[in-house]
Design a protein around this motif. Structure first.
Motif, PDB file in Angstrom:
ATOM      1  N   GLY A 107      -8.050   0.858   4.579  1.00  0.00           N
ATOM      2  CA  GLY A 107      -8.089   0.366   5.945  1.00  0.00           C
ATOM      3  C   GLY A 107      -7.107  -0.791   6.074  1.00  0.00           C
ATOM      4  N   GLU A 108      -6.450  -0.890   7.222  1.00  0.00           N
ATOM      5  CA  GLU A 108      -5.365  -1.873   7.369  1.00  0.00           C
ATOM      6  C   GLU A 108      -5.822  -3.311   7.104  1.00  0.00           C
ATOM      7  OE1 GLU A 108      -5.712   0.773   9.077  1.00  0.00           O
ATOM      8  OE2 GLU A 108      -3.758   1.748   9.274  1.00  0.00           O
ATOM      9  N   HIS A 109      -7.064  -3.596   7.391  1.00  0.00           N
ATOM     10  CA  HIS A 109      -7.528  -4.960   7.136  1.00  0.00           C
ATOM     11  C   HIS A 109      -8.749  -4.959   6.209  1.00  0.00           C
ATOM     12  CE1 HIS A 109      -4.677  -6.480  10.025  1.00  0.00           C
ATOM     13  NE2 HIS A 109      -5.073  -5.544  10.866  1.00  0.00           N
ATOM     14  N   ALA A 133      -8.340  -9.514  -3.054  1.00  0.00           N
ATOM     15  CA  ALA A 133      -9.053  -8.750  -2.024  1.00  0.00           C
ATOM     16  C   ALA A 133      -8.151  -8.386  -0.853  1.00  0.00           C
ATOM     17  CB  ALA A 133     -10.254  -9.546  -1.533  1.00  0.00           C
ATOM     18  N   ASP A 134      -7.419  -9.363  -0.392  1.00  0.00           N
ATOM     19  CA  ASP A 134      -6.696  -9.219   0.874  1.00  0.00           C
ATOM     20  C   ASP A 134      -5.301  -8.634   0.621  1.00  0.00           C
ATOM     21  OD1 ASP A 134      -6.151  -9.301   3.486  1.00  0.00           O
ATOM     22  OD2 ASP A 134      -5.919 -11.477   3.640  1.00  0.00           O
ATOM     23  N   ILE A 135      -5.238  -7.354   0.457  1.00  0.00           N
ATOM     24  CA  ILE A 135      -4.004  -6.691   0.041  1.00  0.00           C
ATOM     25  C   ILE A 135      -3.439  -5.809   1.150  1.00  0.00           C
ATOM     26  CG2 ILE A 135      -3.019  -5.110  -1.673  1.00  0.00           C
ATOM     27  CD1 ILE A 135      -4.055  -7.636  -2.959  1.00  0.00           C
ATOM     28  N   SER A 140       2.419  -4.683   5.479  1.00  0.00           N
ATOM     29  CA  SER A 140       2.771  -4.508   4.065  1.00  0.00           C
ATOM     30  C   SER A 140       2.237  -3.204   3.492  1.00  0.00           C
ATOM     31  CB  SER A 140       2.214  -5.682   3.252  1.00  0.00           C
ATOM     32  OG  SER A 140       0.811  -5.593   3.169  1.00  0.00           O
ATOM     33  N   GLY A 141       1.531  -2.428   4.289  1.00  0.00           N
ATOM     34  CA  GLY A 141       0.992  -1.163   3.807  1.00  0.00           C
ATOM     35  C   GLY A 141      -0.401  -1.309   3.220  1.00  0.00           C
ATOM     36  N   VAL A 142      -0.929  -0.186   2.786  1.00  0.00           N
ATOM     37  CA  VAL A 142      -2.309  -0.179   2.283  1.00  0.00           C
ATOM     38  C   VAL A 142      -2.364   0.387   0.866  1.00  0.00           C
ATOM     39  CG1 VAL A 142      -3.261   0.037   4.606  1.00  0.00           C
ATOM     40  CG2 VAL A 142      -2.824   2.098   3.261  1.00  0.00           C
ATOM     41  N   TYR A 162      -0.253  -0.466  -6.213  1.00  0.00           N
ATOM     42  CA  TYR A 162       0.752   0.342  -5.514  1.00  0.00           C
ATOM     43  C   TYR A 162       0.163   0.852  -4.217  1.00  0.00           C
ATOM     44  CZ  TYR A 162      -1.629   3.891  -8.392  1.00  0.00           C
ATOM     45  OH  TYR A 162      -2.560   4.662  -9.043  1.00  0.00           O
ATOM     46  N   LYS A 163       1.047   0.996  -3.254  1.00  0.00           N
ATOM     47  CA  LYS A 163       0.570   1.238  -1.903  1.00  0.00           C
ATOM     48  C   LYS A 163       1.438   2.268  -1.194  1.00  0.00           C
ATOM     49  CE  LYS A 163       0.405  -2.977   0.002  1.00  0.00           C
ATOM     50  NZ  LYS A 163       0.308  -4.428   0.269  1.00  0.00           N
ATOM     51  N   TRP A 164       1.036   2.681  -0.046  1.00  0.00           N
ATOM     52  CA  TRP A 164       1.965   3.222   0.919  1.00  0.00           C
ATOM     53  C   TRP A 164       2.438   1.959   1.626  1.00  0.00           C
ATOM     54  CZ3 TRP A 164      -1.017   7.942   3.423  1.00  0.00           C
ATOM     55  CH2 TRP A 164      -1.055   8.988   2.490  1.00  0.00           C
ATOM     56  N   GLY A 165       3.453   1.367   1.034  1.00  0.00           N
ATOM     57  CA  GLY A 165       3.901   0.080   1.506  1.00  0.00           C
ATOM     58  C   GLY A 165       4.561  -0.688   0.377  1.00  0.00           C
TER      59      GLY A 165
END
Lengths: 599, 291
Positions: A107-109, A133-135, A140-142, A162-165
């Motif tokens: 989730g974005e946030h 936690a706050d990534i 910046s992606g998720v 690693y993210k989609w971002g």
């Protein structure tokens, strides 16, 4: 007409009827066999030597994955696109000797969680306290997953998320806090990654990093310039994200060397695993790709990688590779590779792959054969993560596999529309706008998980229901670890748009075990790549410390060996990435052995 | 899918042509098996199309074995194996299963059906169509059909279309393929009004290799199609309509089922009317029925 019917034609008619009835008889036989197993479920734990109890809530684990909300142009197939991101990786981040684990959400946030092991069967989320936690954010992606490795050899495992971002590297400051070091490390600004592993490809004692792209890196899924972002083919796509190989230069800096070292691929990578398949002392790299063939990069003494998927047999038949796990499943000192794919009744029966090396592998030549069918681990549904581990401590590696893609309306399936476009030409399949809307339908949802136990004689038996694994969430990532330090491998499962499940394992104590907690000195301190062989009762089992395996997952780095009803272990041989060898004679049973690399 | 071999068998006539001309002539019953083998080999070597060579070999061997056994048993003669070979290779391409036995079973059902489901000397179902439909209905957990592209380049599709069109043209079946393709495209457009999906999404399946094999080799099978040229076009159109109805019901295997419903029904109707006409003619002439 009017002529007498010949005996030959009567025979043909009987044969035809028999052929048509053969499948029905086969199915009836299978159903009877399953029915019998269920009737004797009460005795199953005694029969299999273990059972699981799902106890996430009781253990203080209250975590639910959230899917991202991507560009509105994808709204019609949002659940299908945003179908990954639930991941779990095990680490003892504070070095207290008890495995902890990190779970991601998308989730974005929404906030990721780091569950610290409280040594009493419970866990506490400390991600916010330590800065992990706050990534996730639209800018910046998720998160898609995380892998742990001590890249600076200070004794504490650091983490790449690693993210989609934007991929993020965090330095572990003595197990108390994490400091973001992404810029210093020189990581790229945006990668739509679904796999990463730590490994020391050149055995220089410093952990390097592989990062595999899924969607191309110029695609921002929240701000699409075009809807032509999909694979150009269902099984031959080469328009995915690029691959990155970061060579560790020391001092927290990395150099991207993938092209220089021969790793140039735009297949849609979903999983990677490294292991020394040829006994060269250098880890080879295996990549399981969605929409295409797998790739095997043979490590040429740390100087170059040679892609040898086709010649090794693993890069020939294209499927939908979603996990890559390594195990010495026949206790022969040879690593097999398990790759999950899709199996959907009557529509797409790809079947999983279990690649076993043919005898006679050498540094120049290795050949794998797919034995998934013969060994009974082929059909696993829409399979995602899987891990090898000796779940009942009988001396043979078992297999835990999760599955299920999109579970929405139980009674309506998206498969017809999915197959309609999946078989289409590149111009059609590659444009998301051409994909029919999902409209709340399921796509291989609510699937039964698989727990396959290894009989050691070349057969796996599926026992998930009998041993207590009965959830039907959309499983993505599974990691195995002995969280209670009692010699039993527990399982943590991360589910897409679902809860994290914690399966505590109860193993027959008559079966013995040992565990090896390795620490490198000349080699990388995480000992990733260290190879241990345990010899007992005329048997041998080999395991390698892994910097990531399965789908978006990482097991505990500690090696766990089940031994069956033995009274002693003859010896343990350890080959360190530095080239040093070490032998431990008759290690005590039912004990965690902490082993440092000799000087 | 024994179409072209059989249709060539159905052609007659001799000519004094060069070896090359004879090879590519409609009289060469081995041309379709050779072409389909070349397509298969090319696609597999380029893209790894097959589940495995061994599975396809099993399908072919089973088909040929059944053909030999049943022909010897019933007709006391050794058969020409071109048709059985195409049936086997079709099963090898179109069936997708990680198991071995479905390939053997499907081929065996296909060949045996030719000797069992017959009316007035003709078999009603296209053998491979019937067998694949039966497998999909009976053991869907072990069997699927080819649904992917052959690679992601345009040229394989161009080559297959060119070869396929050449074959159906040489064996005088082009009108069937053309009717079906036109019907499918038109009905794809019509389906958009029911589904709300884009035209490209609806027409997408016909761009896949499964359909190419279906329209070139399966619906053109001369042994299981009606005789008049106009009726062949009507039946091809009806197959497309039946397929549309099945597609609107979200049936993944719509083309196979549509052909297995419409094809035999049309053939049975033709056999019935032809037989009745012949019977009336014979009665009018005072002779016995020769059915």
């Amino acid at each position: 007409m009017g002529q007498p019917v010949s005996k030959g034609r009567i025979f043909a008619a009987v044969l035809f009827a028999a052929l048509l009835s053969a499948p029905l008889i086969y199915r009836a036989t299978q159903a009877r066999r399953e029915g019998s197993a269920n009737r004797y479920a009460a005795k199953a734990t005694a029969a299999y030597g273990f059972y699981f109890t799902e106890c996430a809530n009781a253990s203080g684990i209250h975590f639910r994955h959230q899917a991202p909300k991507l560009d509105p142009k994808l709204n019609h197939i949002m659940e299908q696109i945003a179908s990954m991101g639930a991941a779990v990786s095990v680490v003892d981040f504070d070095r207290d000797g008890w495995p902890d684990f990190y779970v991601t959400t998308s989730g974005e946030h929404a906030r990721n969680a780091l569950y610290r092991n409280m040594h009493d069967g419970t866990f506490r989320d400390v991600a916010a306290e330590v800065g992990l936690a706050d990534i996730n954010s639209p800018e910046s992606g998720v998160s898609m997953g995380a892998v742990w490795g001590d890249y600076d050899n200070d004794g504490y495992d650091d983490v790449l998320i690693y993210k989609w971002g934007r991929p993020e590297l965090y330095h572990n400051d003595g197990g108390k806090h994490f400091t973001r070091v992404t810029e210093t490390a020189g990581l790229p600004p945006w990668v739509n990654a679904n796999t990463a592993i730590w490994f020391d490809y050149d055995d220089d004692g410093k952990l390097d990093l592989f990062l595999g792209g899924y969607y191309p890196e110029d695609v921002n899924l929240w701000r699409l310039k075009t809807t032509k972002i999909m694979p150009e083919s269902f099984e031959y796509a080469q328009n995915g994200g690029r691959k990155y190989l970061f060579h560790n230069l020391g001092g927290g800096r990395f150099e991207e060397v993938s092209a220089k070292l021969g790793i140039q691929s735009r297949r849609w990578a979903l999983a990677a695993v490294a292991a020394d398949f040829r006994d060269t002392g250098y880890p080879d790299l295996f990549i399981a790709n969605d929409y295409g063939v797998s790739e095997l990069y043979l490590n040429e003494k740390g100087k170059y990688f040679r892609e040898a998927g086709k010649e090794a047999g693993v890069g020939y038949a294209p499927k939908s590779g979603m996990t890559a796990s390594v195990g010495d499943i026949l206790n022969q000192g040879r690593y097999g590779i398990f790759v999950t794919n899709i199996s959907e009744e009557g529509v797409l029966v790809q079947g999983n792959n279990l690649w076993m090396p043919a005898p006679g592998a050498s540094a120049d030549k290795i050949k794998f054969e797919n034995v998934a069918n013969a060994m009974g681990v082929e059909l696993g549904g829409w399979s995602f993560g899987a891990q090898f581990g000796d779940l009942n401590n009988d001396g043979y590696l078992d297999l835990y596999q999760v599955n299920g893609n999109v579970s929405l309306d139980r009674d309506r399936s998206y498969w017809y529309d999915y197959s309609k476009v999946a078989g289409g030409n590149r111009a059609i399949i590659s444009d998301a706008a051409n994909w029919p809307p999902l409209k709340g339908r399921s796509l291989s949802g609510y699937q039964q998980k698989r727990v396959w136990i290894n009989d050691g004689a070349g057969q796996f038996k599926e026992v998930a229901q009998m041993v207590g694994v009965r959830d039907r969430f959309d499983g993505r990532s599974v990691a195995l670890a002995d969280f209670d330090n009692n010699g039993a491998l527990d399982a943590v499962v991360a589910n897409q748009r679902g809860p994290v499940l914690f399966y505590r394992n109860h193993v027959d104590p008559a079966n013995k075990w040992i565990e090896l907690e390795l620490t490198g000195r000349s080699s990388n301190r995480s000992a990733i790549g260290a190879d241990a062989r345990v010899f007992w009762n005329g048997q041998e089992q080999r395991q390698e410390v892994s910097g990531g395996s399965g789908f978006c997952a990482q097991n505990q780095r500690r090696l766990h060996f089940g031994l069956g009803r033995t009274s002693r272990v003859d010896r343990v041989e350890i080959h360190w990435p530095s080239g040093r060898a070490q032998t431990i004679l008759s290690p005590e049973l039912d004990k965690i052995h902490r082993v440092e690399e000799p000087e | 899918m024994s179409a072209s071999a059989e249709s060539i068998t159905a052609q007659s006539g001799t000519s004094r042509q060069s070896a090359a001309a004879r090879f590519f002539s409609a009289d060469n019953r081995y041309l379709p098996p050779i072409l389909i083998t070349l397509i298969l080999l090319g696609a597999n070597l380029s893209f790894g199309l097959l589940e495995s060579f061994s599975r396809t070999a099993l399908a072919i061997a089973t088909a040929m074995g059944c053909e030999i056994g049943l022909t010897l048993l019933i007709y006391r003669k050794f058969p020409n194996l071109a048709s059985a070979y195409i049936t086997g290779i079709s099963v090898g391409i179109l069936i997708r299963s990680p198991e071995f036995w479905p390939y053997a079973l499907c081929s065996a059902i296909a060949i045996t059906s030719k000797y069992v489901i017959r009316w007035r000397g003709r078999h009603l179902w296209n053998p491979s169509n019937l067998a694949i439909s039966a497998m999909l209905l009976l053991v869907p957990e072990y069997v699927a059909t080819l649904m992917i592209q052959w690679g992601n380049a345009v040229w394989p599709m161009v080559v297959i279309w060119a070869l396929g069109l050449a074959i159906v043209y040489r064996v005088k079946r082009f009108h069937i393929t053309a009717t079906y393709v036109c019907s499918f495209v038109f009905l794809s457009w019509a389906r958009t009004f029911f589904t709300g999906h884009s035209f490209l999404a609806e027409v997408a399946p016909i761009t896949g290799p499964m359909y190419q094999l279906f329209i070139f080799f399966m619906i053109t099978d001369p042994k299981t199609t009606v005789k008049p040229r106009w009726a062949q076009c009507v039946v091809a159109g009806l197959v497309a309509v039946a397929e549309m109805i099945l597609r609107l019901a979200e049936n993944v295997h719509a083309p196979y089922y549509a052909l297995s419903i419409v094809g035999p029904a049309a053939l049975a109707a033709e056999i019935y009317w032809t037989g009745n006409r012949r019977g009336r003619g014979q009665r009018a002439e005072g002779g016995p029925s020769k059915d």
